[in-house]
Design an enzyme around this catalytic site. Structure first.
Site, mmCIF file in Angstrom:
data_model
loop_
_atom_site.group_PDB
_atom_site.id
_atom_site.type_symbol
_atom_site.label_atom_id
_atom_site.label_comp_id
_atom_site.label_asym_id
_atom_site.label_seq_id
_atom_site.Cartn_x
_atom_site.Cartn_y
_atom_site.Cartn_z
ATOM 1 N N HIS A 37 0.855 -1.188 0.000
ATOM 2 C CA HIS A 37 0.000 0.000 0.000
ATOM 3 C C HIS A 37 0.886 1.230 0.000
ATOM 4 O O HIS A 37 2.090 1.142 0.300
ATOM 5 C CB HIS A 37 -0.871 0.033 1.273
ATOM 6 N N HIS A 121 5.928 6.356 -0.446
ATOM 7 C CA HIS A 121 6.682 5.152 -0.809
ATOM 8 C C HIS A 121 5.787 3.936 -0.585
ATOM 9 O O HIS A 121 4.805 4.014 0.161
ATOM 10 C CB HIS A 121 7.940 5.023 0.064
HETATM 11 O O1 3AM Z 1 3.886 3.000 4.462
HETATM 12 P P1 3AM Z 1 4.693 2.162 5.340
HETATM 13 O O2 3AM Z 1 4.515 0.687 5.117
HETATM 14 O O3 3AM Z 1 6.125 2.579 5.418
HETATM 15 O O4 3AM Z 1 5.629 1.915 8.881
HETATM 16 C C1 3AM Z 1 4.220 1.817 8.997
HETATM 17 C C2 3AM Z 1 3.548 1.641 7.677
HETATM 18 O O5 3AM Z 1 4.145 2.522 6.788
HETATM 19 C C3 3AM Z 1 3.675 3.142 9.430
HETATM 20 O O6 3AM Z 1 2.324 3.108 9.032
HETATM 21 C C4 3AM Z 1 2.158 2.217 7.940
HETATM 22 C C5 3AM Z 1 1.133 1.185 8.274
HETATM 23 O O7 3AM Z 1 1.477 0.514 9.449
HETATM 24 N N1 3AM Z 1 3.808 3.361 10.852
HETATM 25 C C6 3AM Z 1 3.764 2.450 11.828
HETATM 26 N N2 3AM Z 1 3.951 3.041 13.022
HETATM 27 C C7 3AM Z 1 4.128 4.357 12.785
HETATM 28 C C8 3AM Z 1 4.351 5.492 13.599
HETATM 29 N N3 3AM Z 1 4.432 5.392 14.927
HETATM 30 C C9 3AM Z 1 4.054 4.556 11.389
HETATM 31 N N4 3AM Z 1 4.175 5.763 10.832
HETATM 32 C C10 3AM Z 1 4.387 6.794 11.672
HETATM 33 N N5 3AM Z 1 4.476 6.676 13.003
#
Ligand code: 3AM
EC number: 3.1.4.58
Length: 182
Positions: A37, A121
Site C-alpha cells: 500500500h 513510498h
Molecule cells: O507505508 P509504510 O509501510 O512505510 O511503517 C508503517 C507503515 O508505513 C507506518 O504506518 C504504515 C502502516 O502501518 N507506521 C507504523 N507506526 C508508525 C508510527 N508510529 C508509522 N508511521 C508513523 N508513526
C-alpha cells in the site's frame, strides 16, 4: 482500540510487479503482497468513537482520480543501519494534493497534526542487519524498477492488526475519487 492508517491500495498488476522484487536480499523480511500500500497518513491507536469521527472526516474529502507511476527503489535508515526497502513514485501533484486534504480533514476532526514530512513510498521489506554491499548489489540489479501508470480512484482507511508474524491489514472503509470535488 484500533490501530489505523489511511492509504492507497495497489492494483493487482502492480502487486505482481512488486512481488517479483521480493527475493535476493539477505536480512529482508518481505512484506506480503496483500499488504502492499501507499500510506497517506498513519493514525495509530484510536478508540472506536474517534475512528467514527475520522471516517466522517474522510467521507468529506473529495477529489479527482489521478494516475500514479512507481519508479525506483530506496531505503530508510542511516549508513550501515538500513531498516526498510521501498519502491518510490514519480512526483505527483495530485497525490500531494490528496494527502494535504486528508491531513487537514483529520486535523479538523481532532487528530494531532503530522509532524513528519510526507515521504510517499510503498514498503517492500523490513531489513535487519542487511550487509550494505548486498543492498547495493540488490539496488544495482533492481533500482530501475517501474510500474504503472495506474489510476488511483479511491483511498482507504486500514486497520493494522499486529501479530507474531507481522501485521495484517484490513480495509475498513473505501473513499472513492473521481467525483467533481477538487
Ligand atoms: O507505508 P509504510 O509501510 O512505510 O511503517 C508503517 C507503515 O508505513 C507506518 O504506518 C504504515 C502502516 O502501518 N507506521 C507504523 N507506526 C508508525 C508510527 N508510529 C508509522 N508511521 C508513523 N508513526
Amino acid at each position: 482500540m484500533l490501530r489505523l492508517f489511511v492509504g492507497i491500495p495497489m492494483p493487482e498488476a502492480v502487486v505482481e510487479r512488486l512481488s517479483s522484487l521480493a527475493h535476493g536480499l539477505p536480512g529482508a523480511r518481505w512484506v506480503p503482497p496483500e499488504n502492499y500500500h501507499l500510506t497517506l497518513r498513519f493514525l495509530g491507536e484510536i478508540d472506536e468513537g474517534t475512528a467514527h469521527d475520522v471516517d466522517e472526516a474522510l467521507d468529506l474529502v473529495t477529489g479527482p482520480s489521478f494516475p500514479l507511476t512507481l519508479s525506483g527503489l530506496g531505503s530508510f535508515g542511516s549508513g550501515h543501519k538500513q531498516h526498510a526497502l521501498w519502491a518510490g513514485l514519480v512526483d505527483s501533484d495530485p497525490l500531494l494534493h490528496l494527502q494535504a486534504k486528508v491531513e487537514s480533514a483529520l486535523v479538523r476532526s481532532g487528530q494531532p497534526p503530522e509532524q513528519r514530512k510526507y515521504s510517499p513510498h510503498v514498503t517492500l521489506a523490513y531489513l535487519t542487519d542487511t550487509p550494505p554491499a548486498k543492498l547495493a548489489n540488490y539496488m544495482g540489479a533492481n533500482g530501475l524498477f517501474q510500474a504503472g501508470p495506474f489510476t488511483v480512484d479511491r483511498y482507504c482507511l486500514y486497520e493494522s492488526v499486529l501479530g507474531k508474524s507481522g501485521a495484517t491489514y484490513h480495509i475498513l472503509q473505501e473513499y472513492p475519487l473521481g467525483g467533481w470535488g477538487v
